[in-house]
Design a protein around this motif. Sequence first.
Motif, PDB file in Angstrom:
ATOM      1  N   GLN A 218      35.240  42.508  -7.109  1.00 41.54           N
ATOM      2  CA  GLN A 218      36.583  43.052  -6.907  1.00 41.54           C
ATOM      3  C   GLN A 218      36.728  43.567  -5.489  1.00 41.54           C
ATOM      4  O   GLN A 218      35.799  44.130  -4.904  1.00 41.54           O
ATOM      5  CB  GLN A 218      36.897  44.145  -7.919  1.00 41.54           C
ATOM      6  CG  GLN A 218      36.076  45.416  -7.813  1.00 41.54           C
ATOM      7  CD  GLN A 218      36.443  46.417  -8.909  1.00 41.54           C
ATOM      8  OE1 GLN A 218      36.586  46.068 -10.079  1.00 41.54           O
ATOM      9  NE2 GLN A 218      36.579  47.676  -8.526  1.00 41.54           N
ATOM     10  N   PHE A 219      37.927  43.355  -4.916  1.00 38.18           N
ATOM     11  CA  PHE A 219      38.204  43.806  -3.555  1.00 38.18           C
ATOM     12  C   PHE A 219      39.701  43.797  -3.313  1.00 38.18           C
ATOM     13  O   PHE A 219      40.484  43.335  -4.148  1.00 38.18           O
ATOM     14  CB  PHE A 219      37.478  42.939  -2.513  1.00 38.18           C
ATOM     15  CG  PHE A 219      37.761  41.463  -2.603  1.00 38.18           C
ATOM     16  CD1 PHE A 219      38.900  40.911  -2.039  1.00 38.18           C
ATOM     17  CD2 PHE A 219      36.863  40.604  -3.233  1.00 38.18           C
ATOM     18  CE1 PHE A 219      39.158  39.550  -2.108  1.00 38.18           C
ATOM     19  CE2 PHE A 219      37.104  39.242  -3.301  1.00 38.18           C
ATOM     20  CZ  PHE A 219      38.251  38.708  -2.739  1.00 38.18           C
ATOM     21  N   GLU A 220      40.089  44.289  -2.166  1.00 37.40           N
ATOM     22  CA  GLU A 220      41.489  44.315  -1.736  1.00 37.40           C
ATOM     23  C   GLU A 220      41.760  43.115  -0.840  1.00 37.40           C
ATOM     24  O   GLU A 220      40.946  42.777   0.025  1.00 37.40           O
ATOM     25  CB  GLU A 220      41.781  45.603  -0.969  1.00 37.40           C
ATOM     26  CG  GLU A 220      43.180  45.698  -0.398  1.00 37.40           C
ATOM     27  CD  GLU A 220      43.398  46.983   0.393  1.00 37.40           C
ATOM     28  OE1 GLU A 220      44.379  47.046   1.165  1.00 37.40           O
ATOM     29  OE2 GLU A 220      42.585  47.927   0.240  1.00 37.40           O
ATOM     30  N   ALA A 221      42.890  42.470  -1.038  1.00 36.17           N
ATOM     31  CA  ALA A 221      43.325  41.385  -0.154  1.00 36.17           C
ATOM     32  C   ALA A 221      44.677  41.744   0.435  1.00 36.17           C
ATOM     33  O   ALA A 221      45.548  42.293  -0.254  1.00 36.17           O
ATOM     34  CB  ALA A 221      43.415  40.071  -0.927  1.00 36.17           C
ATOM     35  N   GLY A 222      44.853  41.422   1.717  1.00 34.17           N
ATOM     36  CA  GLY A 222      46.110  41.717   2.386  1.00 34.17           C
ATOM     37  C   GLY A 222      46.804  40.461   2.866  1.00 34.17           C
ATOM     38  O   GLY A 222      46.640  39.377   2.289  1.00 34.17           O
ATOM     39  N   GLN A 223      47.556  40.580   3.950  1.00 36.48           N
ATOM     40  CA  GLN A 223      48.331  39.452   4.468  1.00 36.48           C
ATOM     41  C   GLN A 223      47.620  38.706   5.592  1.00 36.48           C
ATOM     42  O   GLN A 223      48.133  37.686   6.069  1.00 36.48           O
ATOM     43  CB  GLN A 223      49.698  39.961   4.950  1.00 36.48           C
ATOM     44  CG  GLN A 223      50.565  40.503   3.821  1.00 36.48           C
ATOM     45  CD  GLN A 223      51.848  41.134   4.321  1.00 36.48           C
ATOM     46  OE1 GLN A 223      51.840  42.222   4.897  1.00 36.48           O
ATOM     47  NE2 GLN A 223      52.959  40.452   4.123  1.00 36.48           N
ATOM     48  N   ASP A 224      46.457  39.186   5.988  1.00 32.06           N
ATOM     49  CA  ASP A 224      45.667  38.524   7.027  1.00 32.06           C
ATOM     50  C   ASP A 224      44.696  37.567   6.342  1.00 32.06           C
ATOM     51  O   ASP A 224      43.689  37.984   5.765  1.00 32.06           O
ATOM     52  CB  ASP A 224      44.919  39.579   7.844  1.00 32.06           C
ATOM     53  CG  ASP A 224      44.154  38.982   9.018  1.00 32.06           C
ATOM     54  OD1 ASP A 224      43.671  37.826   8.911  1.00 32.06           O
ATOM     55  OD2 ASP A 224      44.006  39.684  10.044  1.00 32.06           O
ATOM     56  N   ILE A 225      44.985  36.279   6.402  1.00 27.83           N
ATOM     57  CA  ILE A 225      44.197  35.290   5.672  1.00 27.83           C
ATOM     58  C   ILE A 225      42.759  35.260   6.182  1.00 27.83           C
ATOM     59  O   ILE A 225      41.809  35.155   5.392  1.00 27.83           O
ATOM     60  CB  ILE A 225      44.856  33.899   5.786  1.00 27.83           C
ATOM     61  CG1 ILE A 225      46.207  33.914   5.045  1.00 27.83           C
ATOM     62  CG2 ILE A 225      43.943  32.809   5.212  1.00 27.83           C
ATOM     63  CD1 ILE A 225      47.009  32.639   5.185  1.00 27.83           C
ATOM     64  N   GLY A 226      42.573  35.372   7.482  1.00 24.76           N
ATOM     65  CA  GLY A 226      41.222  35.379   8.032  1.00 24.76           C
ATOM     66  C   GLY A 226      40.408  36.566   7.542  1.00 24.76           C
ATOM     67  O   GLY A 226      39.217  36.430   7.205  1.00 24.76           O
ATOM     68  N   ALA A 227      41.030  37.727   7.490  1.00 23.40           N
ATOM     69  CA  ALA A 227      40.326  38.918   7.001  1.00 23.40           C
ATOM     70  C   ALA A 227      39.993  38.772   5.517  1.00 23.40           C
ATOM     71  O   ALA A 227      38.913  39.192   5.072  1.00 23.40           O
ATOM     72  CB  ALA A 227      41.176  40.160   7.235  1.00 23.40           C
TER      73      ALA A 227
END
Length: 546
Positions: free
Chosen positions: A9-18
Motif C-alpha cells: 500500500q502507498f500513496e499515488a499522486g499526479q506525477d507519473i514518474g514519481a
Amino acid sequence: MTIRVAAVQFEAGQDIGANLATCLRLVTDAARQGAQLVVLPEFCNHLAWYTDRAQAHALATRPGDDFLTAISASAAEHRVYLKINVTHAYPDGRTGGTNFLFGPDGALLGSCDKQVLMGAENDHLDPATEVGPVLDTPIGRLGMYACMEGVIPETTRGLTLRGAQVLLNSLNSFATDEAALHIPVRAAENRAWVIAANKVGPLLPAEHLPAMSRGLGVPEQWLHGAGESQIVAPDGTVLAKGPRTGEAVVIADIAPERADDKHRPDGTDILAARRPELYGPLGDVPTGRRRPPSAPSLPVAVVRPRDPGQAADLLGTSVTEGALLAVLAEDALGAHVGPAEVAATLAPALRGTDGYAVATARSADGPVGLLIGPDGVVGEQPQLHRAGAARDAARPGGALRTFDLPWGRLAIVVGDDAIFPETFRLAALADADVVAVPFTPREPWELALGLPERAAENRLNVIAAGPLGTGAAVFALSADFTLWTTWAGPFTGRISSPLRTDIAADRSVTHAVVAPAQAANRLVSRRTDLVDGRPWRLVQALTERR
C-alpha cells in the motif's frame, strides 16, 4: 506448496514518474522480504482524478511504454509475479481500469479490465467487455479484480468457478468497511485466498481537498485511501493486515492448494451445491425498481425457544410487544415437524394482531420456510440448495419467492441457502426489502462476514435467526449511505455496511427495527447501483452448469 505473498500500500499522486518510482521501490522491498507474488493498488500510474475522458486517455499507460516496461523489468529483476492496476489506453480509443500480471521473467502473463466502475470512473473509463483470465502458474491459479468489483459478489465468484485459487485485488478506496467486510468475505464465501492492496493518502488532488471536504460535509482525512491492505485465508481469517495510514508491505505465507477444498464441516461442496439453473436473473438486463416506497421502519423480533412448547408463547409475546414480523430460529418446533403442525401451533398466537411470523418445517421434499399470518400459512419457501439439512432433499425448491406485506416485500432464505450469495442477489433482483433467514450457522464467517455482506451488497434488511446457543443477528439498512447522501450523523468511512444488532447466544427473544424503505436506495456512488450495476453481461460462469 507454500509461497510468500505481499500486498503493498502507498500513496499515488499526479506525477507519473514519481508514482512509478514508488512502485519500483516497494516491489524491491517486498522481494527483499522473500515475496514471490506482489500485488499493488489500483490506479498506480496516476491519481484517479481527470478533467475529462480525453485527459484520462492521454495520461493512461500504453503497450510498451516506459511505465509498463519498467514494471516488467522489476518483475524480472526480482523474479516475482507482479500484479498491477493502471488506467490503460487501447488503440481503439477505449480506456480501461486494467489489471496486468507480469511473470518472474518479465513476460506479460495476462490482463483484464475492471468490470464494475465506481462513481466518476464511469465518466472517464470503459468497463470490461470480457471476463478476466484465470492464470495457471507454478505458484497457483490466479485471478485478478479491482476495488468496486469486490464490493459485489459476481466477479470473484466467477473467477472461483473458473478455478482461481488466489484472488488478487487492487483498491483505490476510502471505505473502512473494505477491510472489515468486503475484502475478507470474498475469501470465505468462495473458499479462496485473497490478497488485497489498497491506497493511502489523498485520493483527490490536494488543491481540491478543502472544497470537496466542505461540499460533502466530511473531514479531509475521510477522502484518503483507507489502507489496511491484507492477506486473507479461505476461511475468512485475516493472516496479515497493513496500517490504516502510511506505506506498508504486508507479508504472509500461503498454501494455494488449500483453496481446492470447497467442503463445509457437514461435507457440502459449496460450488457443487449451487443451482445455476435458478440464477438466470443475474444475467438479465437491469430494469430498476418500480414498486411504491415501502414503510420507513419495521419492528421485528427474533424468537428462539428453549423447547418447542415455548414457541407459541414467545411469538405471542413478541407481537404483543409490537413486532410486526417475528423470525423463529430454524427447527424451533422440532427437526421433523410438518408445515400443517407448525402453522396450527403458531397462527393462534398471531390472531388479533397485525403480525406475521417466519418459521421452518420439514416437508416430504426437505426443509421449507413458512410465512404465517393470523389465519395460517400465507406462503411457503422450500430450501433451494442441497446443502446442510437439505443435502438429501428429494426435490429442492424451484424458485425464490417474495411476499408483499403491508410494510413492504419479504423474501425467506431457508437454512443453508444463506451461504450462497446468489440467493440474496435473487431477492434483491425481485425487489425484496427484508429477508428473513431461519438458519443454523456452522462456521464463524457466516454471521461475522456473510450475512452483513448480503445486506450491504444488495441493500437488504436481513433478520438471521439461529437456534438458541448459536448465533443470531439483525442487519438493518442505514439512511447514512456513502458520501453521496446527506448523513444524519458524522461520516464514519463506512461505504455500505448495515447497522448490526448481535443477539446473545442465550437470549430467547430480541426486538429490533429495520428500514424497508432504505432498500430502494442502491446508489453507492453516482452512476453506480449496487444491484443494477452488476456485470450482468459477464456472468456466464455463474449461470451455466460446468
